[in-house]
Design an enzyme around this catalytic site. Sequence first.
Site, PDB file in Angstrom:
ATOM      1  N   SER A 271      -5.446  -0.743   5.698  1.00 56.87           N
ATOM      2  CA  SER A 271      -4.645  -1.273   6.809  1.00 56.87           C
ATOM      3  C   SER A 271      -5.343  -2.340   7.643  1.00 56.87           C
ATOM      4  O   SER A 271      -4.720  -2.918   8.540  1.00 56.87           O
ATOM      5  CB  SER A 271      -4.194  -0.131   7.723  1.00 56.87           C
ATOM      6  OG  SER A 271      -3.141   0.585   7.126  1.00 56.87           O
TER       7      SER A 271
ATOM      8  N   LYS B 225      -3.631  -5.568   8.178  1.00 52.78           N
ATOM      9  CA  LYS B 225      -2.685  -5.855   9.268  1.00 52.78           C
ATOM     10  C   LYS B 225      -3.253  -6.815  10.308  1.00 52.78           C
ATOM     11  O   LYS B 225      -2.504  -7.300  11.163  1.00 52.78           O
ATOM     12  CB  LYS B 225      -2.231  -4.555   9.925  1.00 52.78           C
ATOM     13  CG  LYS B 225      -1.442  -3.634   8.990  1.00 52.78           C
ATOM     14  CD  LYS B 225      -0.902  -2.428   9.745  1.00 52.78           C
ATOM     15  CE  LYS B 225      -0.125  -1.492   8.835  1.00 52.78           C
ATOM     16  NZ  LYS B 225      -0.977  -0.520   8.132  1.00 52.78           N
TER      17      LYS B 225
ATOM     18  N   LYS C 244      -8.835  -2.992  14.283  1.00 55.04           N
ATOM     19  CA  LYS C 244      -7.951  -2.383  13.279  1.00 55.04           C
ATOM     20  C   LYS C 244      -8.732  -1.496  12.325  1.00 55.04           C
ATOM     21  O   LYS C 244      -9.765  -1.896  11.797  1.00 55.04           O
ATOM     22  CB  LYS C 244      -7.224  -3.482  12.481  1.00 55.04           C
ATOM     23  CG  LYS C 244      -6.086  -2.940  11.636  1.00 55.04           C
ATOM     24  CD  LYS C 244      -4.936  -2.493  12.506  1.00 55.04           C
ATOM     25  CE  LYS C 244      -4.031  -1.500  11.798  1.00 55.04           C
ATOM     26  NZ  LYS C 244      -4.639  -0.169  11.590  1.00 55.04           N
TER      27      LYS C 244
ATOM     28  N   SER D  69      -1.168   2.067  13.398  1.00 54.09           N
ATOM     29  CA  SER D  69      -1.147   1.419  12.083  1.00 54.09           C
ATOM     30  C   SER D  69       0.168   1.648  11.348  1.00 54.09           C
ATOM     31  O   SER D  69       0.190   1.908  10.139  1.00 54.09           O
ATOM     32  CB  SER D  69      -2.320   1.916  11.228  1.00 54.09           C
ATOM     33  OG  SER D  69      -2.552   1.053  10.153  1.00 54.09           O
TER      34      SER D  69
END
Length: 373
Positions: free
Chosen positions: A52, A55, A216, A112
């Site tokens: 993730s 992202k 993130k 997320s």
Amino acid sequence: MKKLVVLLCALLALGSSAQALEVSAPSALLMEKETGTVLFAKEEHAKLEPASVTKVMTLLLTMEAIDAGQLHYDDLITASAHACSMGGSQIWLEENEQMTVSDMLKAVCVVSANDCAVALAEAVAGSEEAFVEKMNQRAAELGMADTHFCNATGLPAEGHVTSAYDIALMSRELIRNHPDIRQYTTIWMDSLRDGASSLVNTNRLIRFYEGATGLKTGSTDSALYCLSGTAERDGMELIAVIMKAPTSTQRFNDATALLNYGFSTYTLETVVPETALPPVPVSLGTQATVQPVLGEDTHLLLEKAKAGDLQQTVSLAEAVEAPVALGSQLGTLTVTSGEEVVAELPILAGEEIPRITFVQMLVRMLQTAFLAD
């Protein structure tokens, strides 16, 4: 004997430094935001699954769309069947459910949410497939040579890879040019749907690391544990990237070690001329002088040991001939620490000075003669 003692001290210093920077992850990188300087790297170009952390690019393109006026924080996005079909981390959007861009950004940054990431992608580009094309195009523009994206979420896909270095590049672009993202990435706990959906940040640094600003997390069975962790102290923001850490705890421990090293060893100084820069005479110009200014890149990343006794020396042209272009170099500001030159910053023309025409010169001569009479 004296040389032997010096050598042993040097080896001990290197050993302690290496021990302080020991990371369990097979790939890691530490970068300073303003200058883009890499302070630590370990297999930083290894092509690995980012999970993730993908992202970061999804957020970057969304923020760029907001800045361009294509999207607005209070716009309502209607969840598509495709967005709602995402597995993994999500807030369980229902098909045709409406949510603001702001709330979807919150869901992506804090928990997320894959469903919200795809919904944002569709809002920006019309479809996830078109958005992925934009992701790869933007990656190429940023020099992310180790990267190929297959989706907007980071869910496992054949050929979906990036590197610690490339993650740092896109993270830097996001936090440097879109600081508003912090309103979401610094949230520890919050809620959506009028309090019905609770959110707790997957990034443990936000709760437990002083100065944490984001950014993130990511994890899958194949990618293991990844992180782009950012933090700011004393005006310096660092980006610590960890890839394929064996456990979540080790991911955060590695990032903490890198950030601690960066903040304890380096400082970011902004150079300002100690005295006003004097105008430089201009011959054959529409005005007699041009005002010099220091170039825009005035940030110096220095080891703290070298930052305590900085000295400046200014070298300027005695005179220049028109035309003088805006931004043309007129001199240099040299910064030294002891005997070492730590930076040479260009001094530029702060204005454009065209060359005087024959008619203008004639008028000037007549005016001078008239005033003399």
